[in-house]
Design an enzyme around this catalytic site. Structure first.
Site, short mmCIF file in Angstrom:
data_model
loop_
_atom_site.label_atom_id
_atom_site.label_comp_id
_atom_site.label_asym_id
_atom_site.label_seq_id
_atom_site.Cartn_x
_atom_site.Cartn_y
_atom_site.Cartn_z
N TYR A 101 1.33 0.15 -4.65
CA TYR A 101 1.59 0.41 -3.20
C TYR A 101 2.00 1.90 -2.98
CZ TYR A 101 1.65 -4.40 -2.74
OH TYR A 101 1.10 -5.77 -3.00
N HIS A 102 2.21 2.25 -1.70
CA HIS A 102 2.10 3.73 -1.02
C HIS A 102 3.40 4.41 -1.84
CE1 HIS A 102 4.20 1.59 1.74
NE2 HIS A 102 4.82 2.64 2.16
N GLN A 103 3.21 5.73 -2.12
CA GLN A 103 4.28 6.56 -2.45
C GLN A 103 4.61 6.32 -4.01
OE1 GLN A 103 7.11 6.78 0.72
NE2 GLN A 103 6.09 8.28 1.87
#
Length: 181
Positions: A101-103
């Site tokens: 997922y993001h980051q």
């Protein structure tokens, strides 16, 4: 190359409920674009065209917000959901059917040249938003890493790890279709 794009687009379509068609996936998914750039850059990197590979990787980062070092090794069907801020370091190894997922950061903790400094992520792993997986550690097959976890130690297969520093909070038995010989 068309087969790759179609397969990668299908991965996004299968894993992202907001994606409505293969065309939607092909034209709008940063995951598809980042993986296409990575595959080209990785091929250049392996053919000792490292500066060109790094230039292509930097272009991909500007376009997608996803930074993948061309020296990283990535298996099939990697899905990067949203993607912005994802960082995958030079000596990282990612298995098949992994979701980031993001980051998410797969980062190193040492500056020593010539040694493995980044994590190994085995098959079927899910890494939550904002998680940091740091150092030459292994995340076992089927493991889940919670959002914003900071992982600095190995995580066994089929375990769930959360927190800062991450601790295993749940271990599942090996699925019945897996046989130990």
């Amino acid at each position: 190359m068309f087969k790759f794009f179609k397969k990668q687009a299908q991965v996004v379509l299968d894993k992202d409920p907001a994606t409505e068609s293969l065309w939607d996936s092909l034209l709008t998914s940063p995951s598809v674009k980042a993986m296409a750039y990575y595959r080209m850059a990785h091929r250049l990197y392996l053919n000792n065209k490292k500066i060109l590979a790094k230039m292509l990787a930097k272009r991909a980062r500007r376009i997608t917000g996803i930074e993948i070092h061309p020296g990283a090794t990535i298996g099939e069907n990697l899905f990067i959901d949203h993607g912005m801020g994802v960082v995958i370091g030079q000596t990282a190894k990612i298995g098949n059917n992994v979701t980031l997922y993001h980051q998410v950061t797969l980062g190193g903790v040492s500056g020593a040249r010539g040694e493995k400094r980044h994590p190994t992520i085995e098959d079927d792993v899910m890494i939550g938003a904002g998680a940091k997986i740091l150092g030459n550690i292994t995340i076992g097959r089927g493991a889940k890493i919670g959002a914003n976890a900071v992982v600095v130690r190995d995580v066994p297969p089929y375990a769930t790890a959360v927190g800062i520093p991450a601790k295993v909070v749940q271990k599942k038995a090996t699925p019945s279709y897996m046989y130990v010989i």
